[in-house]
Design an enzyme around this catalytic site. Structure first.
Site, PDB file in Angstrom:
ATOM      1  N   SER A 129      -6.372  -6.696  -9.474  1.00  0.00           N
ATOM      2  CA  SER A 129      -6.108  -7.687  -8.427  1.00  0.00           C
ATOM      3  C   SER A 129      -7.133  -8.810  -8.570  1.00  0.00           C
ATOM      4  O   SER A 129      -7.205  -9.435  -9.625  1.00  0.00           O
ATOM      5  CB  SER A 129      -6.177  -7.010  -7.051  1.00  0.00           C
ATOM      6  OG  SER A 129      -5.921  -7.937  -6.017  1.00  0.00           O
TER       7      SER A 129
ATOM      8  N   HIS B 235      -1.968  -8.496  -9.193  1.00  0.00           N
ATOM      9  CA  HIS B 235      -1.488  -9.069  -7.940  1.00  0.00           C
ATOM     10  C   HIS B 235      -1.459 -10.584  -8.044  1.00  0.00           C
ATOM     11  O   HIS B 235      -2.409 -11.209  -8.541  1.00  0.00           O
ATOM     12  CB  HIS B 235      -2.405  -8.672  -6.788  1.00  0.00           C
ATOM     13  CG  HIS B 235      -2.279  -7.235  -6.403  1.00  0.00           C
ATOM     14  ND1 HIS B 235      -3.121  -6.625  -5.503  1.00  0.00           N
ATOM     15  CD2 HIS B 235      -1.406  -6.266  -6.787  1.00  0.00           C
ATOM     16  CE1 HIS B 235      -2.779  -5.364  -5.349  1.00  0.00           C
ATOM     17  NE2 HIS B 235      -1.745  -5.117  -6.132  1.00  0.00           N
TER      18      HIS B 235
ATOM     19  N   ASP C  16      -4.489  -0.557  -3.707  1.00  0.00           N
ATOM     20  CA  ASP C  16      -3.262  -0.430  -4.485  1.00  0.00           C
ATOM     21  C   ASP C  16      -3.638   0.128  -5.858  1.00  0.00           C
ATOM     22  O   ASP C  16      -4.625  -0.283  -6.460  1.00  0.00           O
ATOM     23  CB  ASP C  16      -2.573  -1.790  -4.639  1.00  0.00           C
ATOM     24  CG  ASP C  16      -1.216  -1.676  -5.320  1.00  0.00           C
ATOM     25  OD1 ASP C  16      -0.594  -0.600  -5.227  1.00  0.00           O
ATOM     26  OD2 ASP C  16      -0.781  -2.660  -5.946  1.00  0.00           O
TER      27      ASP C  16
END
Length: 345
Positions: free
Chosen positions: A22, A49, A143
């Site tokens: 991310s 992301h 995540d």
């Protein structure tokens, strides 16, 4: 000529590498891939992301400029090829289907992200089992943690960036808090490790747990019904921030990771659910503040245009509205560090 045309990278795909990242991921991925040479004997699938309005071309172009891999945005039905890198397109999940080909969908968000890391990791665990290498790099929140648990339960290898080496250590830390990673090391040491892991035999394949298969099917939209979600856990008194439906607590991760799903496919860790709830609360409070200010202004106008008891009543209600305004504003403008952490992304 026929054998030569196939080339080294056209050999059968035996193992696959999946990477999730991310915040800070651009530099991390470039640094990692830069350690790998032409003829790399595995395909690499990457989820970073990104917002829905971006293209992801910065990372795509940077990896292609390195010249050792063919890097492209993933497309449904594409065959996995050694020495190729497949990037998740913006606003789409990247997965591997049951035929070990690429699957790109616009399914429900997981952990408030699309693309999300968990669907890729989970699908790779189902299709490649113990022949998968999962890597979690820098990023916020958690995540990828559930996906790494799935990889571990299916016999795959879990590699985590050393949090001290990560620009944003949350994602690596959350994985390490949930599983015993096979390797935790700086990015600079991952290249040699990957060559070592690819050269080792995979060992015996483990049976794939049914709950992981169920979540994989939900993500691919093959299965998304109440019996499927019921098989994963029990309903809880929370609503899904994505669709407003009922949530189920997923009890199958074999650890302390709290996760929730709705029957339409949205999925959250407890941290991402708290983040969404915090955002909704803040949005509601700003709306309430605006409405109270409009109410106060209207009552003040009424008090000025009226006389006697009516004017007095309107002014009293305007003063009461101001009290509510001050209270809401104090909450919104307070230095609430916990709330600030909730909405970090």
């Amino acid at each position: 000529m026929q054998k030569s045309a196939k080339g080294t990278n056209q050999q059968k795909v035996d193992k696959v590498i999946v990477i999730g990242t991310s915040a800070g991921g651009l530099n991390a991925i470039i640094k990692l891939i830069g350690q790998l040479k032409k003829g790399f004997q595995a395909p690499i699938l990457i989820v970073q992301h990104m917002s829905a309005d971006t293209t992801g071309n910065i990372l795509l172009n940077a990896l292609n400029e390195q010249g050792n891999f063919i890097c492209k945005h993933a497309t449904t039905g594409a065959k996995l090829i050694n020495g190729h890198i497949y990037l998740a397109p913006s606003d789409h999940h990247l997965m591997i289907d049951k035929d070990k080909k690429i699957l790109v969908t616009k399914g429900a968000q997981e952990n408030k992200s699309r693309p999300a890391i968990d669907p890729l990791f989970r699908s790779a665990a189902v299709t490649f089992a113990n022949r998968i290498i999962g890597i979690t790099l820098t990023g916020y929140l958690d995540d990828g943690t559930s996906g790494m648990i799935a990889i571990k339960r299916c016999g795959g290898t879990c590699v985590v960036q050393d949090p001290n080496d990560a620009e944003y250590p949350d994602m690596p830390k959350n994985v390490l808090n949930q599983i015993k990673a096979d390797y935790c090391l700086p990015i600079a040491e991952m290249g040699p490790l990957l060559y070592k892991l690819l050269s080792e035999p995979s060992g015996n394949k483990k049976p794939i747990p049914k709950d992981i298969i169920t979540e994989y099917k939900i993500a691919t939209r093959v299965l998304s019904d109440l019996p499927a979600v019921n098989s994963l856990g029990d309903q809880v008194p929370f609503n899904c921030p994505g669709c407003g439906g009922v949530l189920w607590k997923v009890d199958k991760d074999k650890g302390s990771l709290l996760r929730y799903r709705c029957h339409t496919g949205h999925a959250y860790t407890s941290k991402s659910l708290l983040t969404e709830q915090t955002k909704k609360i803040e949005e509601t409070m700003w709306t309430a503040l605006r409405m109270f200010e409009e109410r106060k202004n209207l009552l003040t106008t009424m008090a000025k245009s009226q006389t006697g008891a009516a004017a007095k009543s309107a002014m009293e209600r305007a003063v009461l509205s101001q009290i509510h305004i001050d209270r809401i504003r104090a909450i919104l403008l307070s230095d609430d560090k916990d709330a600030a952490n909730d909405i970090a992304s």
